[in-house]
Design a protein around this motif. Structure first.
Motif, PDB file in Angstrom:
ATOM      1  N   ASP A  84      40.397  46.465  30.612  1.00  0.00           N
ATOM      2  CA  ASP A  84      40.529  45.411  31.612  1.00  0.00           C
ATOM      3  C   ASP A  84      40.155  45.950  32.998  1.00  0.00           C
ATOM      4  O   ASP A  84      40.351  47.127  33.302  1.00  0.00           O
ATOM      5  CB  ASP A  84      41.975  44.893  31.631  1.00  0.00           C
ATOM      6  N   ARG A 137      42.625  39.075  38.563  1.00  0.00           N
ATOM      7  CA  ARG A 137      43.083  38.288  37.419  1.00  0.00           C
ATOM      8  C   ARG A 137      41.895  37.986  36.526  1.00  0.00           C
ATOM      9  O   ARG A 137      40.880  37.448  36.981  1.00  0.00           O
ATOM     10  CB  ARG A 137      43.756  36.995  37.869  1.00  0.00           C
ATOM     11  N   ASP A 190      45.135  38.983  31.616  1.00  0.00           N
ATOM     12  CA  ASP A 190      45.511  40.395  31.751  1.00  0.00           C
ATOM     13  C   ASP A 190      46.813  40.572  32.525  1.00  0.00           C
ATOM     14  O   ASP A 190      47.073  41.643  33.079  1.00  0.00           O
ATOM     15  CB  ASP A 190      44.383  41.163  32.447  1.00  0.00           C
ATOM     16  N   ASP A 234      47.110  44.701  33.389  1.00  0.00           N
ATOM     17  CA  ASP A 234      46.055  44.764  34.402  1.00  0.00           C
ATOM     18  C   ASP A 234      45.502  46.180  34.553  1.00  0.00           C
ATOM     19  O   ASP A 234      46.247  47.143  34.779  1.00  0.00           O
ATOM     20  CB  ASP A 234      46.598  44.280  35.743  1.00  0.00           C
TER      21      ASP A 234
END
Length: 334
Positions: free
Chosen positions: A153, A158, A232, A236
């Motif tokens: 990710d 976001r 995520d 994150d």
């Protein structure tokens, strides 16, 4: 005699109660003015394509009205890229490909209908790290396949994701009109042949592979649109392993190719998929609250979003499997 009269009286009372509880409700559903419906999911791999229809009253059972004479303009940031041309059945196409990181606005106008427009920013492709497979047994002791999709990710932003799968395989279909000719005997003057009508014809099929997940990050298993969606929020900037379950049906020949489409989608598409799935569940449940499907089209309805994708594939070899419930350990090729 007295008991007989009491039974008759009791029946009359019960019937009166049933009749008294019946009530006819008259609903006056106001007819709203029709609007333009715009639907598009643009991506860098395809020219911009938009579907345009007209909204209808909730009680209208007529076929969908596709707008073929609408005017569509596409803007990149604040610059006019050009117009889209009608292709077929209310679908309009352009000659330009959207670019990642750019904002696109689609403006639609049609005679006697209010103008509509919507915008989205094309996301950058997601980062795929690979796929692991595991052969397991389900609750009915049937062997099936479990996948683990690994990805990274992007930090401090976001991100919204959609992951689904397709499979391609060869199968045979009986064709009574086809024939084959075999030579039985042949010399200098005579040829004897045998003509056989009806043969199994090889064909290719490309269809969804239904996957789902019990992972805590998954927002919805999209039974109507295939795949899973998630954000995520819980990981994150981290590497993540998403475990996926799939159906055990591996039809066709000895080999089958499974394609995984890993998409980073815009927030608009995420909200649309999420609300659409909840709407499907709620409409068949008399005890659920109605769910309005998300729309980001100003002056109209519909959804305009974008995605970028990474496609991975696995090729399986399962010689002992033919549409049943078990097969030998598969071998997969990159």
């Amino acid at each position: 005699m007295y008991m007989k009269k009491m039974r008759v009286l009791l029946i009359i009372i019960v019937l009166a109660l049933f009749i008294g509880c019946e009530k006819i409700l008259e609903m006056d559903i106001e007819a709203t003015a029709p609007m333009i419906v715009v639907n598009a999911a643009i991506n860098p791999d395809s020219v911009i394509t938009v579907s345009v229809t007209r909204s209808m009253h909730i009680l209208d059972n007529s076929p969908v009205i596709r707008l073929t004479n609408a005017n569509l303009e596409v803007y990149e940031e604040d610059n006019l890229l050009g117009s889209l041309q009608h292709w077929r059945e209310g679908v309009f196409k352009g000659s330009f490909y959207p670019q990642t990181g750019k904002k696109y606005t689609i403006k639609v106008s049609s005679q006697d209908l209010p103008d509509a427009e919507a915008s989205c920013v094309v996301p950058y492709p997601p980062i795929s790290l690979g796929i692991d497979t595991l052969s397991i047994y389900d609750e009915y002791n049937n062997r099936t396949m479990q996948y683990t999709y690994r990805f990274k990710d992007k930090a401090n932003e976001r991100n919204y994701y959609h992951l689904f799968a397709m499979r391609r395989y060869k199968y045979y279909e009986y064709d009574p009109d086809s024939f084959s000719i075999d030579t039985i005997y042949q010399n200098q003057d005579t040829v004897i042949v045998d003509t056989t009508w009806g043969n199994e014809i090889p064909k290719m099929r490309f269809e969804p592979l239904w996957i789902n997940s019990d992972d805590i990050i998954v927002s919805q298993n999209l039974w109507s649109d295939n795949g899973v969606i998630f954000t995520d929020e819980l990981f994150d900037g981290q590497n993540y392993k998403l475990r996926l379950n799939s159906d055990s049906y591996f039809p066709g020949e000895d080999t089958i190719t499974v394609y995984f489409y890993f998409k980073e989608i815009t927030e608009e598409l995420y909200k649309y998929y999420n609300s659409h799935e909840e709407h499907i569940y709620a409409k068949d449940d008399p005890f659920s609250e109605p769910v309005i499907v998300y729309s980001n089209v100003e002056g109209g309805v519909g959804i305009v979003g974008a995605f970028s994708q990474k496609v991975d594939s696995l090729r399986f070899y399962a010689p002992d499997y033919w549409g049943g419930s078990s097969w030998g350990e598969p071998i997969y090729y990159e």
